[in-house]
Design a protein around this motif. Structure first.
Motif, mmCIF file in Angstrom:
data_model
loop_
_atom_site.group_PDB
_atom_site.id
_atom_site.type_symbol
_atom_site.label_atom_id
_atom_site.label_comp_id
_atom_site.label_asym_id
_atom_site.label_seq_id
_atom_site.Cartn_x
_atom_site.Cartn_y
_atom_site.Cartn_z
ATOM 1 N N GLY A 203 2.382 52.215 111.628
ATOM 2 C CA GLY A 203 2.540 50.970 110.889
ATOM 3 C C GLY A 203 1.522 49.895 111.165
ATOM 4 N N GLY A 204 0.950 49.905 112.363
ATOM 5 C CA GLY A 204 0.004 48.856 112.706
ATOM 6 C C GLY A 204 0.681 47.511 112.908
ATOM 7 N N ILE A 205 -0.134 46.504 113.194
ATOM 8 C CA ILE A 205 0.366 45.146 113.426
ATOM 9 C C ILE A 205 -0.503 44.174 112.634
ATOM 10 N N ASN A 206 0.125 43.345 111.807
ATOM 11 C CA ASN A 206 -0.566 42.292 111.049
ATOM 12 C C ASN A 206 -1.531 42.825 109.996
ATOM 13 N N VAL A 207 -1.346 44.055 109.556
ATOM 14 C CA VAL A 207 -2.219 44.618 108.513
ATOM 15 C C VAL A 207 -1.381 45.366 107.461
ATOM 16 N N PRO A 208 -0.403 44.702 106.845
ATOM 17 C CA PRO A 208 0.488 45.409 105.915
ATOM 18 C C PRO A 208 -0.228 45.999 104.717
ATOM 19 N N GLY A 209 -1.182 45.277 104.130
ATOM 20 C CA GLY A 209 -1.899 45.802 102.975
ATOM 21 C C GLY A 209 -2.746 47.006 103.337
ATOM 22 N N TYR A 210 -3.440 46.926 104.460
ATOM 23 C CA TYR A 210 -4.285 48.017 104.919
ATOM 24 C C TYR A 210 -3.451 49.257 105.221
ATOM 25 N N THR A 211 -2.325 49.062 105.911
ATOM 26 C CA THR A 211 -1.460 50.199 106.231
ATOM 27 C C THR A 211 -0.925 50.844 104.964
ATOM 28 N N ALA A 212 -0.493 50.047 103.999
ATOM 29 C CA ALA A 212 0.016 50.591 102.746
ATOM 30 C C ALA A 212 -1.059 51.392 102.023
ATOM 31 N N ALA A 213 -2.279 50.843 101.985
ATOM 32 C CA ALA A 213 -3.366 51.527 101.292
ATOM 33 C C ALA A 213 -3.744 52.823 101.988
ATOM 34 N N LYS A 214 -3.859 52.801 103.303
ATOM 35 C CA LYS A 214 -4.262 54.005 104.035
ATOM 36 C C LYS A 214 -3.152 55.056 104.046
ATOM 37 N N SER A 215 -1.905 54.633 103.981
ATOM 38 C CA SER A 215 -0.818 55.594 103.793
ATOM 39 C C SER A 215 -0.928 56.228 102.414
ATOM 40 N N GLY A 216 -1.322 55.410 101.439
ATOM 41 C CA GLY A 216 -1.542 55.929 100.088
ATOM 42 C C GLY A 216 -2.673 56.936 100.034
ATOM 43 N N ILE A 217 -3.734 56.712 100.815
ATOM 44 C CA ILE A 217 -4.855 57.654 100.853
ATOM 45 C C ILE A 217 -4.389 59.016 101.356
ATOM 46 N N ALA A 218 -3.531 59.030 102.354
ATOM 47 C CA ALA A 218 -3.006 60.306 102.854
ATOM 48 C C ALA A 218 -2.236 61.039 101.752
ATOM 49 N N GLY A 219 -1.422 60.304 101.015
ATOM 50 C CA GLY A 219 -0.680 60.916 99.918
ATOM 51 C C GLY A 219 -1.567 61.366 98.783
ATOM 52 N N LEU A 220 -2.571 60.545 98.450
ATOM 53 C CA LEU A 220 -3.494 60.890 97.377
ATOM 54 C C LEU A 220 -4.282 62.148 97.730
ATOM 55 N N THR A 221 -4.696 62.267 98.974
ATOM 56 C CA THR A 221 -5.413 63.459 99.427
ATOM 57 C C THR A 221 -4.590 64.715 99.139
ATOM 58 N N LYS A 222 -3.330 64.670 99.466
ATOM 59 C CA LYS A 222 -2.465 65.836 99.260
ATOM 60 C C LYS A 222 -2.206 66.089 97.780
ATOM 61 N N ALA A 223 -2.010 65.009 97.027
ATOM 62 C CA ALA A 223 -1.738 65.163 95.593
ATOM 63 C C ALA A 223 -2.923 65.807 94.871
ATOM 64 N N LEU A 224 -4.132 65.333 95.151
ATOM 65 C CA LEU A 224 -5.307 65.902 94.502
ATOM 66 C C LEU A 224 -5.565 67.329 94.978
ATOM 67 N N ALA A 225 -5.318 67.579 96.259
ATOM 68 C CA ALA A 225 -5.494 68.937 96.772
ATOM 69 C C ALA A 225 -4.551 69.908 96.058
ATOM 70 N N ASN A 226 -3.323 69.482 95.813
ATOM 71 C CA ASN A 226 -2.372 70.344 95.116
ATOM 72 C C ASN A 226 -2.865 70.730 93.727
ATOM 73 N N GLU A 227 -3.508 69.784 93.045
ATOM 74 C CA GLU A 227 -3.984 70.044 91.692
ATOM 75 C C GLU A 227 -5.307 70.805 91.654
ATOM 76 N N TRP A 228 -6.172 70.551 92.627
ATOM 77 C CA TRP A 228 -7.569 70.998 92.502
ATOM 78 C C TRP A 228 -7.982 72.141 93.429
ATOM 79 N N ALA A 229 -7.176 72.454 94.448
ATOM 80 C CA ALA A 229 -7.584 73.505 95.388
ATOM 81 C C ALA A 229 -7.812 74.834 94.671
#
Length: 256
Positions: A154-180
């Motif tokens: 979760g980090g400390i004092n970086v809610p936007g950054y944490t949300a975005a970087k959590s999204g990157i992890a999900g996006l990586t998996k989503a695109l991999a599912n479609e494109w692998a």
């Protein structure tokens, strides 16, 4: 090293796009890919037209460098970059551009939130759509996102950054599912605590810096060059059966 084994990491004749290439981790990624044989298209909001450090490093390895300026907070500029890159043969796309804003969650303005999420997540998807379409047509390509330890924590004092970087992890998996299955490997690297401009505030706080060091089994802050090996691996033929992975390069932080 056995010649046939080393050839699995050879990027000669390939073109790699590295966003956020002007400094820090992106600079180290661009140099590593050039050292492995790739020509580099470096992109940054403030990249110098000529004589940049990244250009000097890339050309010192005998590779061709092209520099482009793009503000990743601008949907229009990212679209223009995507159209430019769609006309080139991009073999490797490294989505590394990013920004961070430190404010307690109760005081974190929506303007900061919107900018951080735009630069770190939405623009990454927008650019990958453009480049990914060309890769899909060829049936080949490597896409690497820069995630974060905050893709897991979760980090400390970086809610936007944490949300975005959590999204990157999900996006990586989503695109991999479609494109692998269509010849494109999509993965991410999650750097640990690396000594860059983004962590300057943490390193300047003596107590916080010591607390971070106390938890890192390797006993030191990471260096941008520590990301080089993972970058070349995920960009090369050696990782052809690796897909949807978020690879920590953190000195053992997550295993503590």
């Amino acid at each position: 090293m056995n010649a046939s084994f080393s050839s699995e990491f050879d990027l000669t004749g390939q073109t790699a796009v590295v966003t956020g290439a002007r400094r820090g981790i992106g600079l180290a990624m661009a140099e590593a890919l050039a050292r492995a044989g790739a020509d580099i298209i470096g992109v940054s909001a403030q990249l110098e037209p000529e004589g940049s450090e990244v250009e000097e490093l890339v050309t010192s390895h005998g590779r061709v460098f092209t520099g482009l300026r793009t503000d990743f907070a601008s949907t229009l500029e990212v679209a223009e970059l995507g159209e430019t890159l769609a006309e080139a043969r991009v073999d490797i796309l490294v989505n590394n551009a990013g920004t961070i804003e430190r404010e307690p969650a109760a005081e974190h303005s929506m303007a900061l939130w919107d900018r951080v999420v735009k630069v770190n997540l939405s623009s990454q998807f927008q650019l990958t759509q453009h480049v990914g379409k060309s890769m899909l047509e060829r049936g080949a390509g490597k896409i690497i996102f820069t995630a974060s330890l905050l893709s897991f924590q979760g980090g400390i004092n970086v809610p936007g950054y944490t949300a975005a970087k959590s999204g990157i992890a999900g996006l990586t998996k989503a695109l991999a599912n479609e494109w692998a299955g269509r010849g494109i490997n999509v993965n991410a690297i999650a750097p640990g605590y690396i000594a860059t401009d983004n962590t300057q505030a943490l390193r300047a706080d003596e107590d916080r810096s010591q607390a971070i060091l106390d938890r890192i089994p390797a006993g030191r802050w990471g260096r941008p060059s520590d990301i080089a090996g993972a970058t070349v691996f995920l960009a090369s033929r050696a990782s052809d059966y690796v897909s949807g992975v978020v690879l920590p390069v953190d000195g053992g932080w997550l295993g503590r």
